[in-house]
Design a protein around this motif. Structure first.
Motif, PDB file in Angstrom:
ATOM      1  N   GLN A   1       0.831  -1.205   0.000  1.00 32.67           N
ATOM      2  CA  GLN A   1       0.000   0.000   0.000  1.00 32.67           C
ATOM      3  C   GLN A   1       0.865   1.256   0.000  1.00 32.67           C
ATOM      4  O   GLN A   1       0.583   2.223  -0.726  1.00 32.67           O
ATOM      5  N   ASN A   2       1.922   1.251   0.798  1.00 28.01           N
ATOM      6  CA  ASN A   2       2.831   2.404   0.829  1.00 28.01           C
ATOM      7  C   ASN A   2       3.520   2.590  -0.516  1.00 28.01           C
ATOM      8  O   ASN A   2       3.664   3.709  -0.999  1.00 28.01           O
TER       9      ASN A   2
ATOM     10  N   GLY B   1       1.113   4.029  -2.991  1.00 27.23           N
ATOM     11  CA  GLY B   1       0.940   5.460  -2.715  1.00 27.23           C
ATOM     12  C   GLY B   1       2.098   6.289  -3.243  1.00 27.23           C
ATOM     13  O   GLY B   1       1.910   7.417  -3.711  1.00 27.23           O
ATOM     14  N   SER B   2       3.291   5.731  -3.201  1.00 27.90           N
ATOM     15  CA  SER B   2       4.464   6.466  -3.694  1.00 27.90           C
ATOM     16  C   SER B   2       4.468   6.583  -5.218  1.00 27.90           C
ATOM     17  O   SER B   2       5.173   7.421  -5.775  1.00 27.90           O
TER      18      SER B   2
ATOM     19  N   LEU C   1       1.843   7.467  -6.987  1.00 27.00           N
ATOM     20  CA  LEU C   1       0.911   8.520  -7.387  1.00 27.00           C
ATOM     21  C   LEU C   1       1.678   9.704  -7.971  1.00 27.00           C
ATOM     22  O   LEU C   1       2.618  10.217  -7.363  1.00 27.00           O
TER      23      LEU C   1
ATOM     24  N   GLU D   1      -4.460   7.707  -9.904  1.00 25.72           N
ATOM     25  CA  GLU D   1      -5.348   7.263  -8.839  1.00 25.72           C
ATOM     26  C   GLU D   1      -4.914   5.899  -8.327  1.00 25.72           C
ATOM     27  O   GLU D   1      -4.452   5.061  -9.091  1.00 25.72           O
ATOM     28  N   ILE D   2      -5.082   5.683  -7.023  1.00 24.78           N
ATOM     29  CA  ILE D   2      -4.782   4.405  -6.377  1.00 24.78           C
ATOM     30  C   ILE D   2      -6.083   3.894  -5.756  1.00 24.78           C
ATOM     31  O   ILE D   2      -6.808   4.661  -5.128  1.00 24.78           O
TER      32      ILE D   2
END
Length: 121
Positions: A62-63, A66-67, A69, A92-93
């Motif tokens: 997940q991290n 996010g990186s 994006l 978008e994630i």
């Protein structure tokens, strides 16, 4: 019910079956019983450790997603006949049912689809 709880119930059922079916003239040795309990404890701890690693991997993914994006990524696209590499910016994630998806233009990708990552111009 968690895997560790299921494992405990399974072990206890096995133990009760074993004790109820043992030969009364030759009962289970206390050392054998202790060894089984120690093995069960080890398996239970390994199951818990595996669950913790799985949770940690999910958070790391997940991290990482996010990186991505705003980053330009490349990925493979197949039109049925030809496979080409395309690039685009992650806009978008999404996370649904523990699956991470990335939106690049109108294409939905998974983390496994990403070939390279570079800064968007």
């Amino acid at each position: 019910m968690s895997d560790a709880t299921n494992l405990t119930v399974d072990y206890l059922q096995l133990l009760v079956t074993q004790l109820s079916n043992q030969n009364p003239l030759d009962p289970m040795d206390a050392n054998d019983m202790s060894a089984q309990l120690a093995q069960f404890s080890q398996v239970s701890e390994l199951e818990e450790l595996n669950s913790t690693f799985s949770d940690t991997l999910g958070l790391l993914q997940q991290n990482y997603a996010g990186s991505l994006l705003g980053q330009e990524v490349s990925y493979l696209v197949s039109d049925g006949e030809e496979i080409t590499t395309e690039t685009g910016t992650v806009t978008e994630i999404g996370i649904a049912d523990d699956e991470i998806s990335l939106l690049v233009g109108s294409t939905v990708l998974t983390l496994d689809d990403i070939l390279t990552v570079g800064a968007s111009s």
